[in-house]
Design a protein around this motif. Structure first.
Motif, mmCIF file in Angstrom:
data_model
loop_
_atom_site.group_PDB
_atom_site.id
_atom_site.type_symbol
_atom_site.label_atom_id
_atom_site.label_comp_id
_atom_site.label_asym_id
_atom_site.label_seq_id
_atom_site.Cartn_x
_atom_site.Cartn_y
_atom_site.Cartn_z
ATOM 1 N N ARG A 202 25.229 37.557 22.090
ATOM 2 C CA ARG A 202 25.058 38.732 21.228
ATOM 3 C C ARG A 202 24.169 39.775 21.897
ATOM 4 O O ARG A 202 24.112 40.924 21.447
ATOM 5 C CB ARG A 202 24.446 38.302 19.887
ATOM 6 C CG ARG A 202 25.327 37.324 19.143
ATOM 7 C CD ARG A 202 24.612 36.654 17.983
ATOM 8 N NE ARG A 202 24.390 37.553 16.860
ATOM 9 C CZ ARG A 202 23.951 37.139 15.672
ATOM 10 N NH1 ARG A 202 23.693 35.865 15.470
ATOM 11 N NH2 ARG A 202 23.780 38.002 14.701
ATOM 12 N N GLY A 207 28.621 42.307 23.422
ATOM 13 C CA GLY A 207 28.203 41.721 22.155
ATOM 14 C C GLY A 207 27.973 42.776 21.094
ATOM 15 O O GLY A 207 28.174 42.530 19.896
ATOM 16 N N LYS A 210 31.181 43.401 19.614
ATOM 17 C CA LYS A 210 31.542 42.256 18.773
ATOM 18 C C LYS A 210 30.794 42.312 17.451
ATOM 19 O O LYS A 210 31.328 41.935 16.411
ATOM 20 C CB LYS A 210 31.227 40.948 19.514
ATOM 21 C CG LYS A 210 32.157 40.666 20.689
ATOM 22 C CD LYS A 210 31.805 39.344 21.349
ATOM 23 C CE LYS A 210 32.759 39.046 22.494
ATOM 24 N NZ LYS A 210 32.415 37.767 23.187
ATOM 25 N N ALA A 213 32.613 44.545 15.367
ATOM 26 C CA ALA A 213 33.846 43.913 14.912
ATOM 27 C C ALA A 213 33.590 43.021 13.700
ATOM 28 O O ALA A 213 34.475 42.847 12.856
ATOM 29 C CB ALA A 213 34.463 43.088 16.048
ATOM 30 N N ARG A 214 32.371 42.463 13.609
ATOM 31 C CA ARG A 214 32.018 41.645 12.450
ATOM 32 C C ARG A 214 31.723 42.499 11.215
ATOM 33 O O ARG A 214 31.649 41.981 10.114
ATOM 34 C CB ARG A 214 30.789 40.765 12.757
ATOM 35 C CG ARG A 214 30.987 39.782 13.897
ATOM 36 C CD ARG A 214 29.957 38.645 13.822
ATOM 37 N NE ARG A 214 28.590 39.125 13.752
ATOM 38 C CZ ARG A 214 27.821 39.356 14.825
ATOM 39 N NH1 ARG A 214 28.333 39.196 16.047
ATOM 40 N NH2 ARG A 214 26.568 39.763 14.681
#
Length: 409
Positions: A202, A207, A210, A213-214
């Motif tokens: 992360r 990260g 990402k 994306a969460r």
């Protein structure tokens, strides 16, 4: 954290950021002069180097900010802020002693590695804020930025008369003083039970994406922030080069103009937003702010005289009402134990815009001011910035409308 302690903590962060940003603002009026001195060139050539110096800082920060954000979630906000302040002091010493343009790049890289005071301070504010006062507290960060810009550039313009390197020494001293102030005064904001393990997956730029994306619900707002920050580099990376070239301003006049801009932004984010936020709400503050940014940049692009630039700062500064509202909406959509990672992610993304913004804006200025330019139009960066603001306005409008429809279902 008790209410009285929270209020004091916000005051500590405000003073810390004020001193930090004052140090940064001090050097702005003399950067073009120092670059010209080191490269033995003109203002158009200096602008190109200025853009790439901004790139060096931003690229390093883009890589390092997720690491710093995750470290603040693991070890707390306080130690990260202190390390950042010390790193900036080392950076300014490098810049002050620079015998060649290469040293400026070394200093900017050092600052990029440790330059997380703003993102960690944002996480600090998020830690101690409630939904009711979140936007107001983030507005205090903007106010510190604005007031630092009042004091710093004006002081830098005055100090620049004693040599282009003097402001860098003063900035280093301010950062060291700020470090000492934070060491003895600044309390920790993140409770130990909320500390989470450090995760390398992360803690990297990939990260960061990402992380987004969460949290797809903030995607449109993030896109708005990215375009907005690129557009703002028409001012941040280009103002001193443009005004020196177009109107023959010296460092003192550049410092005064940036100080005026800082004063206006400080008034907007410290006082006006306290009236507009409850009256219009976060969404309309974003819409109005982006419109004023776009309109102000358009006026700058076609200003014919220097005094016009000072007058046009008024509508432009009203754009400052959108930043705290954007921050508030984003943080409401992320859990408290991920605020450090969120702010590290946002800083990485803002750094990504600074990878793009300075070279594009100063490169555009350099291209349209060189002797063999097909068309001489030094206001081109402001025009591009205005276009980006209007695009941002359209994106956030449709994004928030879609989000509101989902919440109504």
């Amino acid at each position: 954290m008790k209410k009285s302690t929270k209020k004091a903590a916000i005051g500590f962060i405000f003073i810390t950021l004020l001193i930090d940003i004052t140090g940064w603002g001090i050097i702005l009026p003399v950067v073009p002069t120092l670059i010209k001195e080191l490269i033995d060139g003109d203002i158009s050539q200096a602008a190109t180097y200025g853009g790439w110096l901004g790139f060096a800082y931003a690229f390093t920060q883009f890589v390092c900010s997720p690491i710093v954000g995750n470290l603040s979630d693991r070890y707390g906000r306080r130690p990260i802020i202190l390390i950042s302040l010390f790193g900036f002091a080392i950076d300014y010493i490098f810049l002050a002693l620079a015998p060649s343009i290469g040293w400026l790049f070394v200093g900017r890289v050092i600052a990029g590695v440790t330059g997380a005071s703003m993102s960690t301070a944002s996480a600090y504010i998020a830690d101690i804020s409630t939904d009711e006062d979140r936007a107001k507290n983030f507005g205090m960060i903007g106010a510190a930025f604005g007031l630092g810009f009042v004091i710093g550039p004006v002081l830098g313009g005055v100090l620049g008369h004693y040599g282009a390197r003097v402001p860098f020494y003063v900035a280093a001293v301010l950062c060291l003083f700020n470090f000492a102030y934070g060491y003895f005064i600044l309390p920790e904001s993140l409770d130990k039970e909320k500390h989470r393990a450090f995760n390398w997956r992360r803690a990297n730029p990939v990260g960061s994406f990402k992380f987004l994306a969460r949290h797809p619900q903030i995607g449109g707002i993030i896109a708005t922030m990215l375009l907005t920050y690129i557009g703002l580099h028409a001012i941040q990376s280009n103002w001193h080069f443009y005004t020196m070239y177009e109107f023959g301003w010296d460092g003192r006049m550049v410092g005064i103009s940036l100080g005026l801009l800082g004063l206006l932004l400080g008034l907007v984010q410290a006082f006006l937003i306290r009236w507009t936020m409850p009256r219009f709400g976060e969404e309309k503050n974003i819409y109005y702010g982006l419109f004023f940014y776009a309109f102000g940049l358009l006026l700058f692009a076609f200003a014919g005289q220097g005094w016009m630039m000072l007058v046009f700062l008024i509508p432009y500064s009203l754009g400052g009402m959108c930043g705290p509202a954007l921050q508030s909406i984003i943080t409401k959509n992320v859990p408290s134990n991920e605020q450090g990672e969120l702010q590290g992610t946002l800083t990485s993304l803002v750094s990504a815009t600074s990878i793009v913004g300075p070279p594009v804006m100063t490169g555009l200025f350099s291209y349209f001011t060189r002797e063999d330019a097909p068309v001489h139009f030094s206001g081109a960066p402001f025009l591009l910035g205005s276009i980006l603001m209007f695009v941002s306005l359209a994106i956030v409008f449709f994004s928030l409308r879609r989000q509101n429809r989902r919440s109504d279902v």
